[in-house]
Scaffold this motif. Structure first.
Motif, short mmCIF file in Angstrom:
data_model
loop_
_atom_site.label_atom_id
_atom_site.label_comp_id
_atom_site.label_asym_id
_atom_site.label_seq_id
_atom_site.Cartn_x
_atom_site.Cartn_y
_atom_site.Cartn_z
N GLY A 4 7.59 0.78 6.41
CA GLY A 4 7.59 0.72 7.73
C GLY A 4 7.31 2.19 8.28
N HIS A 5 7.30 3.21 7.41
CA HIS A 5 7.02 4.65 8.13
C HIS A 5 5.48 4.49 8.36
CE1 HIS A 5 6.32 6.14 3.63
NE2 HIS A 5 5.27 5.67 4.09
N HIS A 6 4.53 3.55 8.12
CA HIS A 6 3.14 3.68 8.55
C HIS A 6 3.04 2.82 9.89
CE1 HIS A 6 1.56 4.94 4.55
NE2 HIS A 6 2.61 4.27 4.25
N MET A 7 4.29 2.38 10.35
CA MET A 7 4.04 1.31 11.53
C MET A 7 4.78 1.97 12.78
SD MET A 7 4.57 -2.08 9.44
CE MET A 7 4.35 -3.08 10.62
N SER A 12 0.83 -1.21 0.04
CA SER A 12 -0.06 0.08 0.01
C SER A 12 0.77 1.26 -0.01
CB SER A 12 -1.17 0.06 1.03
OG SER A 12 -1.89 -1.06 0.92
N HIS A 13 2.10 1.19 0.38
CA HIS A 13 2.98 2.36 0.25
C HIS A 13 3.35 2.63 -1.28
CE1 HIS A 13 5.07 5.83 0.73
NE2 HIS A 13 5.73 5.35 -0.17
N PRO A 14 3.93 1.54 -1.71
CA PRO A 14 4.10 1.67 -3.38
C PRO A 14 2.70 2.17 -4.21
CG PRO A 14 5.24 -0.20 -2.55
CD PRO A 14 4.38 0.23 -1.31
CU LIG Z 1 3.60 5.33 2.99
#
Ligand SMILES: [Cu+2]
Lengths: 197, 622
Positions: B366-369, B317-319
């Motif tokens: 990992g910046h979502h976590m 979901s980030h990409p």
């Molecule tokens: Cu992101």
């Protein structure tokens, strides 16, 4: 420029395109199976469930054999040896079926009255991952078997020639790909890590 | 002409039949295995699978393949279906990429309206604290529906632009695999049906569908899992087709670095779609199986891990966000040189920055976590990798500035939207670092600041460029010009409204407004002299802005529909573009290029005397 050479040229162009498409599809599939492997290592770490080692060894050997017969079949067609071509497909199909039955009956315990499996999908994270990995692989084996059956039927009717047989080629590459996936799955499921109790 | 001769109607009939057969089949299987005949979820899972298959067969997207299986050759069909009005080809399986591109685009606008409608509903609720007309369950379902409907709209919109433009831009006859192309489009229709059907049972975990919330609760979740799975399937097949087309079908002289720049954006997006999509498909399938068969992938009770889901989900979901913005940024780079009458500044750098963004995008999930409780040692690497994305993105901004610098600028609607996109994307970009830095993210995470940042990124990277593209290529598609006054009005309502909305969202977020909560403390931000609290003023501004944006979009839809009838004839190349698609008649004929094109120069040498990009081969050439 005669029309025969234009169609031959068009066929070659289409063939190059088809090969590109198939390999891009494999690139995508690598991520699917890679994700399952990542799941296995994330959840199991350095452990594994107690699976039936002899079943694992047998089905793996049979699947490797099926790659060999598939290769012979394709070589048969290229040398215009119809018997080898069609026979190789039949052998591949049978080996594939043996693999599938081995996994489903003896590992999954699909018919408990006949043979009790060691795991159920819902009991714990070991059952869940074993069923996810073997299940996703089995889905590809079933697709491959259907593919082989279609190619065999068309081959019987004489649809392929030594020069033009993209159907056979793609079926063979697909089957080898499914085998290669299992070569990664087999150690991940049966060999790596110590048995968890 | 009977209704059943429309592919889509046949598809729906087959979908209903397939669903019924699926239900009967599932109940029969349950009885055979000695279980109770009815259980809502497992039965619906089977029904959804059968129903989707039914649609794809009924609409006719697999007919040719079934024929191939038994050895019947099927020649390529061209032109509208025989004996039926020309418009019917848009409502059934057609292999022409221009038809498929328009099918995608119309579907995208429809889903944009659906997603927007959900937002309008819960935005109205949020204008005041307390609960007015939604209960918390409905509110949560609606925010999730807004999220997924909008994501559908974006993916389908990307599909529309890419399918219509890429083959035209590289002078190709069609896509590499036209049947696969049609199939990939039609999968989206049952996916949309199931997404909308999920409303019946509801689902209240927000669009990210984190377990353990999503592994318990209403059966509506299953509909979303499988619907997204179908969307992902479409995404993978579509991107495969686009990559193969761009790699194999370019004309003589068009090296990769002489492709129109939009194609590079599509290339970057397609690389992500082809690979990372497998992760979300897999994670949603695992959720579905965890619910149906009790397989404890994510439930710690059985040894699973909820964090595993977050890893799998964000690895995709980030990409995915770059899938949404890369083609859009490509549109901006495509439009600026045309209206600045100057070469695109740093073509190679923009092209490579698209690929760089796509690749770095795989390392930042990992910046979502940061607040998820994963290992502390992971925080710093993910933070640094995230900040790295700013470098290739910055390259694009400087290239756009360099292109505009000293240009002879004109400002028709597409140019306005391209510039608006840059301004909005800048807002999204600048609000990113506070979320990428661990220290500030720990405070802002799960606040409305994230909502503001995200919407600025997506409006700047997708929505504004998509609208720019609609106006810019409208004369190509229809042969007529849209109404310029209405277009400009659309822009001047929407852009300030969007800025108010996004900045408003960020402000209420900083005051302490959280995401995904139907109600909020009315005293957030303190009381003002107006009698309303600061947070309520902020929320009201956001709500009013949302209505303004919705109104402006309706204005555009009216403009585009109406101009197709009454718009002035646009001529073949109203923008004096150098791109191949503008060198042929508008609307583009059935076979786009009567003769193969040949590339003899650089694509964006606007204003350089004597420079040519493409020539049409004449009868004498090889
Ligand atoms: Cu992101």
């Amino acid at each position: 420029m005669s029309s025969a050479t234009t169609t031959a040229e068009a066929y070659r162009t289409q063939l190059r395109m088809n090969r590109m498409g198939l390999w891009l599809f494999f690139v995508s599939e690598v991520f699917l199976f890679g994700g399952l492997l990542a799941t296995r290592f994330y959840l199991w770490g350095n452990t594994r469930p107690e699976l039936d080692q002899s079943i694992g060894l047998i089905v793996t050997s049979v699947l490797l054999l099926s790659s060999l017969s598939m290769n012979l079949s394709e070589k048969g067609l290229e040398h215009n040896n119809r018997r080898l071509f069609l026979g190789g497909l039949v052998f591949t199909f049978v080996f594939g079926l043996v693999f599938l039955v081995g996994v489903m009956v003896f590992e999954w315990g699909l018919f408990p009255a006949f043979y009790e499996g060691h795991l159920t999908p819902g009991e714990n994270v070991y059952g869940a991952v074993v069923f996810a990995m073997t299940g996703m692989h089995a889905l590809h084996v079933i697709t491959g078997l259907a593919f082989i059956a279609i190619v065999w039927n068309l081959g019987r009717k004489g649809s392929y020639s030594p020069e033009r047989h993209w159907g056979v080629e793609s079926c063979a590459i697909y089957w080898h790909f499914v085998d290669v996936v299992w070569i990664f799955f087999y150690p991940a499921l049966y060999l790596i890590g110590h048995v968890a109790h | 002409m009977s209704l059943m001769s429309l592919g889509i109607v046949r598809g729906f009939v087959w979908q209903i039949a397939g669903t019924i057969i699926g239900i009967v089949f599932a109940v029969a299987m349950r009885l055979m295995m000695g279980m109770s005949p009815w259980a809502t979820e497992p039965v619906w899972v089977v029904a959804i699978l059968f129903g989707s298959m039914g649609f794809l067969i009924g609409v006719g997207s697999m007919t040719d393949w079934f024929k191939w299986m038994v050895g019947i050759d099927t020649p390529m069909r061209h032109g509208p279906p025989k004996g039926k009005p020309a418009w019917t080809r848009y409502f059934g399986v057609d292999y022409n990429h221009k038809v498929i591109g328009i099918q995608y685009t119309i579907t995208a606008i429809f889903m944009l309206a659906v997603g927007g409608a959900f937002a309008i509903i819960f935005r109205t609720e949020l204008a005041r604290s307390g609960l007015q007309f939604l209960n918390p369950g409905q509110y949560n379902t609606f925010i999730g529906m807004h999220g997924w409907a909008a994501i559908f709209a974006i993916f389908i919109g990307i599909g529309g632009m890419a399918n219509y433009l890429v083959p035209l831009m590289i002078g190709a006859e069609d896509m590499a695999f036209p049947r696969l192309n049609a199939f990939a489009f039609w999968i989206n229709i049952p996916a949309i049906v199931w997404l909308l059907a999920s409303l019946y049972h509801g689902w209240d975990a927000g669009w990210t569908l984190y377990p353990l919330l999503s592994t318990r609760g209403e059966p509506g979740f299953q509909f979303v899992f499988l619907s997204v799975f179908l969307l992902g399937f479409s995404s993978i097949l579509g991107s495969l087709n686009l990559i193969a087309t761009m790699l194999m079908m370019r004309p003589k002289g068009m090296s990769l670095f002489r492709m129109p720049i939009f194609c590079w954006g599509v290339m970057g997006a397609s690389i992500i779609q082809l690979t990372a999509t497998q992760f979300i498909a897999q994670s949603f399938l695992m959720l579905s199986f965890e619910r149906t068969l009790g397989m404890p992938f994510f439930n710690p009770d059985g040894g699973g891990s909820p964090l595993l889901f977050q890893h799998l989900f964000w690895f995709y979901s980030h990409p995915a966000v770059y899938v949404w913005v890369l083609p859009g940024l490509g549109v901006i780079s495509e439009i600026l040189p045309v209206f600045a009458r100057k070469p695109l500044f740093g073509y190679r750098w923009i092209a490579l920055s698209s690929i760089a963004i796509a690749l770095v995008g795989f390392l930042v999930w990992g910046h979502h976590m940061f607040t998820s409780g994963y290992a502390n040692s992971l925080r710093a690497p993910f933070m640094l990798a995230t900040l790295l994305v700013a470098v290739p993105t910055g390259v694009k901004f400087f290239s756009w500035l360099g292109t505009l610098w000293g240009g002879k600028l004109t400002f028709p609607t597409p140019m306005l939207f391209a510039l608006g996109a840059i301004s909005v994307f800048l807002l999204g970009g600048l609000s990113g670092p506070p979320l990428a830095l661990v220290g500030s993210d720990l405070f802002l995470h799960d606040s409305y600041f994230v909502i503001g940042h995200f919407h600025a990124t997506i409006f700047g990277g997708f929505v504004f460029p998509f609208l720019a593209a609609l106006y810019f290529w409208y004369p190509k598609v229809t042969g007529r010009m849209y109404n310029e006054t209405l277009g400009k009005l659309h822009f001047w309502i929407m852009t300030p409204a969007f800025w108010m909305m996004s900045v408003g969202q960020m402000s209420v977020g900083v005051m302490g407004m959280r995401r995904r909560i139907a109600d909020y403390d009315p005293m957030l931000g303190g009381m003002t002299s107006s009698g309303l609290s600061a947070v309520e003023i902020g929320q009201t501004v956001v709500t009013i802005s949302a209505f303004l944006i919705a109104f402006s979009i309706l204005l555009m839809i009216y403009n585009l529909l109406n101009s197709a009838e009454v718009g002035a004839l646009a001529g073949n190349n109203p923008w004096r573009s150098r791109s191949p698609e503008w060198q042929i008649p508008s609307p583009a004929p059935e076979h786009s290029y009567a003769t193969p094109i040949r590339v003899v120069g650089e694509p964006y040498d606007y204003g350089l005397p004597g420079s040519t990009y493409v020539t049409m081969a004449t009868a004498g050439d090889d």
